[in-house]
Structures are given as C-alpha cells and as structure tokens.
Design an enzyme around this catalytic site. Sequence first.
Site, short mmCIF file in Angstrom:
data_model
loop_
_atom_site.label_atom_id
_atom_site.label_comp_id
_atom_site.label_asym_id
_atom_site.label_seq_id
_atom_site.Cartn_x
_atom_site.Cartn_y
_atom_site.Cartn_z
N HIS A 107 -3.58 -2.05 4.22
CA HIS A 107 -4.08 -2.40 5.55
C HIS A 107 -4.35 -1.13 6.34
O HIS A 107 -4.05 -0.02 5.89
CB HIS A 107 -3.11 -3.34 6.29
N HIS A 109 -3.25 0.24 9.22
CA HIS A 109 -2.30 1.02 10.01
C HIS A 109 -2.18 2.43 9.45
O HIS A 109 -2.16 2.64 8.23
CB HIS A 109 -0.94 0.35 10.04
N ASP A 111 0.12 4.52 9.09
CA ASP A 111 1.21 4.86 8.17
C ASP A 111 0.98 4.32 6.77
O ASP A 111 1.84 4.44 5.89
CB ASP A 111 2.57 4.42 8.72
N HIS A 112 -0.22 3.76 6.55
CA HIS A 112 -0.63 3.34 5.20
C HIS A 112 -1.99 3.93 4.81
O HIS A 112 -2.23 4.21 3.65
CB HIS A 112 -0.67 1.81 5.12
N HIS A 169 0.10 -9.72 9.48
CA HIS A 169 0.47 -8.38 9.96
C HIS A 169 -0.78 -7.70 10.53
O HIS A 169 -0.74 -7.13 11.62
CB HIS A 169 1.05 -7.57 8.80
N ASP A 194 2.87 -4.20 4.12
CA ASP A 194 3.80 -4.69 5.13
C ASP A 194 3.78 -6.22 5.22
O ASP A 194 4.19 -6.79 6.23
CB ASP A 194 3.44 -4.11 6.51
N HIS A 238 7.71 -0.08 2.71
CA HIS A 238 8.76 0.61 3.46
C HIS A 238 10.11 0.43 2.79
O HIS A 238 10.33 -0.55 2.07
CB HIS A 238 8.87 0.05 4.89
#
Length: 347
Positions: A107, A109, A111-112, A169, A194, A238
């Site tokens: 996705h 975001h 942090d990905h 998400h 996530d 995560h």
Amino acid sequence: MDGFLGKALYRVYTSPVGWYLNKFLLNPTGPEPHSLVDPERNVLDADGVQVIPLPVGQDNYAYAVLDARHNELALVDPSDAAHVLAWIDEALGRPAPPKLVAILTTHKHHDHSGGNVEIVARFPNCAVYGGRGEWVPAATHELGGTVDAPDEARIGTRMRVRSVVTPCHTRASLVYVLDVPTSSTFPPCLFSGDTVFRGGVGKFFEGSADEMQAVVDALRAAPASLLPPATALLWPGHEYALPNLEFAALVDPTNPAVLDDLREVRTLRAAKRATVPSLFAREWATNPFLRTREPSVVEYCRAAHARMPDAVPGETLSPGAQVMAMLRGVKTAGVAAEPEPVATKVE
C-alpha cells in the site's frame, strides 16, 4: 480515521511532506535493527528460493525474495532505500549481483512505499507493483483481484504472485501470495502489509469495520489453491506480535492457543528476536480480529460495550462487524496490556 484533526494529520502523512516526516522524524531506521533475524528460524529457504526479513524503521519489515538458481531478486515494501540497497550490496555483493526484477508494494503509506523511487533510480528496469488506484510511488503495474479470482504476475523466471485487494487500511491495499508453481516444497507466502498481523489487523484509516470484516471473511473463504492451511506462511509488515497477542490474551484469557503463542513471542521479544514468519492458519485460533463470531470474543466485546458511558440498556452487539468495530476501538484506545507500538505514526 475519525475527527477533523485526525483526518488532517492523515492527509499530511500521506502527502509528499509525509515522506520526509516518516523518514527523518517518525520512523527512521536506527543504528541497530529493531529485531534480530535468525537464519534458522526467520529465513525461509526452499527449493533455491529464500525469503529474508529486513528490519527497517522502528518496527517495519521489508522482505527480500531471492531465487538463487536464477540470481533474481524481488523486494516487498522496501521503505528505507538506503538500508535495503546497502543490504543488497553487502549481503549479495557477489561476483554476479542479483537482478532486481520486482518491487511488491502492499500500500501507499510511506513506511511501506517510501524507498521505491530511489531503488528504481538504481534499477530502472525493475517492475513495481501496487494496488489499482492506490497511487503507489513508481508503480509500473497496478493489480487488484479477489480470493477466487486473484490478479497474477510472473516474477522473474520461477516466482509467481497473486494479489487480492483488501480495502480498509487504505482503499486499494493489496495482500500478495508469492509461490513457486514448479516447486513442491516452497510454501505459499502471504505478504500482508498492514492488513493482517500476527494477532491483529491494521487500523481502518480509509475503511470501516464492515469492510475489514468483509476482508476477513474473504480470507477465511480463500481456496486451498491460494492459501493452503497446512503450509501458507504469514509475513506481515510490522513487528507487532507481542502487543497484539497481549491484547488477544486480554480478550480471550482462557484460549490455550493464544497463551501458547504469547509465551513463545514473549521469549523471542525478550531477546529482541523477530517473530516472522508464522503459519497463517494459526491466526484463526489466536487473532481476535479474525474471530469476531467466536463466543468468547463476542462476550468480551459485549461486556466492553456495556461499560461505555453512552451504552443503551439492553442493547447488545451483533457478531461480526460490530464486534470488529469494538475490538478496534478498544485496541486503539490502549486498553490492552501494552499500548500501540508507535502511537505517533501510521501502521
């Protein structure tokens, strides 16, 4: 994400400004990895294909999938380009470095997806996969799919990915099932981003409890040809296993499967060891968000609902989406044994 302030902060986080916030303030990769990777426990090595967790950020995992026979490499959610590229150079710096054939992004975001642009600048022929309409950085291929009709892509010579869209998400987040169709020993690998964690699920930033329940129901109904219960492995985005399972034990304190997994994970995390991968089918016995129709989970949520100040006497929660909503609300509020791992950043 509810509330004007929450929505405003989320818009900032998902903007280009959020990339800098994620990289330098909210989620920088520290000098030491957040988790130690044990080659015996945490690395899958079957039929010449390895899946290697790469701890990045404060608690993220990127993954490297290396087909040693053909010297081909795929990356999953390589959010920290500098760290991942350094790993490629150091760990795989052999006379013939591997060819990077694909980046699989679950996705948008940061942090990905935050490393995509920089990695593609070095490997311009690399294909980048993301959800259809997700606006994944540097995406060259957009996918969707359902559990009954997943989108499919060939990755290098032997590897295959099948994608399923899991809106909640984010609107077009994906989970990927990677396998080697010609192999009888390489298990299907579910890269869940996530959407699903060991013991939990991601926050409903762009969706609802009804949508997450629909995702869970779809995964439960997935055919064995996609997610065989005996072998499919879960590789989440995560390292949230410990707080998630502590919450699961609060919800379902007499569940022996939860207690067994919690003991295992506490031992691992006490030594700072990674908890990935795990058998995906185990989640149906331990993950309360995947068990919203189980009597013990429903009972916990009904009791929590009855304690709410605005609870209507005699009103009760229905199994399924209403229980999902209550679980998510209680977990996010920090009622579990421990708070969310990093409350200031997006999961």
